[in-house]
Design an enzyme around this catalytic site. Sequence first.
Site, PDB file in Angstrom:
ATOM      1  N   ASP A 144      -0.995   2.036  -2.928  1.00 40.52           N
ATOM      2  CA  ASP A 144      -1.444   0.662  -3.179  1.00 40.52           C
ATOM      3  C   ASP A 144      -1.459   0.328  -4.659  1.00 40.52           C
ATOM      4  O   ASP A 144      -1.066  -0.768  -5.058  1.00 40.52           O
ATOM      5  CB  ASP A 144      -2.835   0.456  -2.583  1.00 40.52           C
ATOM      6  CG  ASP A 144      -3.126  -1.013  -2.321  1.00 40.52           C
ATOM      7  OD1 ASP A 144      -3.826  -1.634  -3.140  1.00 40.52           O
ATOM      8  OD2 ASP A 144      -2.640  -1.551  -1.319  1.00 40.52           O
ATOM      9  N   LYS A 151       6.352  -3.415  -1.762  1.00 41.03           N
ATOM     10  CA  LYS A 151       5.937  -2.068  -2.160  1.00 41.03           C
ATOM     11  C   LYS A 151       4.654  -1.696  -1.403  1.00 41.03           C
ATOM     12  O   LYS A 151       3.902  -2.595  -0.985  1.00 41.03           O
ATOM     13  CB  LYS A 151       5.754  -2.005  -3.683  1.00 41.03           C
ATOM     14  CG  LYS A 151       4.583  -2.849  -4.217  1.00 41.03           C
ATOM     15  CD  LYS A 151       3.291  -2.095  -4.158  1.00 41.03           C
ATOM     16  CE  LYS A 151       2.093  -2.978  -4.364  1.00 41.03           C
ATOM     17  NZ  LYS A 151       0.826  -2.355  -3.920  1.00 41.03           N
TER      18      LYS A 151
END
Length: 326
Positions: free
Chosen positions: A177, A96
């Site tokens: 993030d 991710k």
Amino acid sequence: MDAIRWGILGAGGIAATVSADITALPGHVLHAVGARDADRAAAFAHRHGVHRSYGSYLELVTDPGVDVVYIATTHAQHQEHALLALRAGKPVLVEKAFTLNAAQARDVVAEARLRRLFCMEAMWVRFHPLIREVSRLLADGAIGKVVAVRADLSKRFDFDPAHRLFDLDAGGGALLDLGVYPAAVVWTWLGRPDTVQATGALAPTGSDLSVGMQWGYPDGRFAQIHTSAATDSPFAALITGTRGWISLEPRLHRGRRLVVHTADGDVEHLAPAIAGNGYRAELEEVARCLAAGELESPAVPLDDTIGILDVLDDARRQLGARYPAD
């Protein structure tokens, strides 16, 4: 297959963390690692017990002994590297955030579907026992009809224009993030929002530093999501319903406790001890899907991955945070 032979594309910190969990899983083998620098790849292989190392990503993805490739580079490189692996005929698990934006995600997903290869975002928080327990409780109507959800994941970083979190060329920003975690969790519980309103602040480099989003739904439900790289926050999630509430503590991605509060009193659920670094459940899901011939995981549907990036793209547009790739 007797054992899943992993190819690790990238030799940075997250590659090391996930590789440790791969090593600890029965039936999983660290077969090869590839980096742009052959010495760095060889050093990584030596530290983590990887059978082979390569000084190029192309060599890694064309190794006939690799069954699946874990894409462990930065956000800005995910599209390129996932396509490289898929075009070499390799299934992929992509760290991710899946890509920089939804357009890139659609490109990768289209390639995987065209070639009928397994593809999944490494959104390991969806496999966390307490996140799954909340989903079960909501499905069972434990707090009645959901009215609102609040979720947060924030961590303070000292500003450094060269750090990946502040570097737009590297896909920097709090949303990709940190914020992608609460976004994925809220999406799991409520689904795609009808409206998205975003506010926040930018870092001097133009990356999103702090972001508040409100997601609206046609039936009146709403979600408030906060993420920041300017401050730490102990808050995780609060789900309120017509007959009670559920709190998740103390941080969203490493929840240790949830409490269900209703008129009948409080019921506490503690997270079981999680072995390793927390990635084993998603690795086991990759193994299950490959063994079953499934091309995507029902736990992390590719359409959800694209949809969440659509929402984050919208939030970044409202804030004025743009990547060169946009």
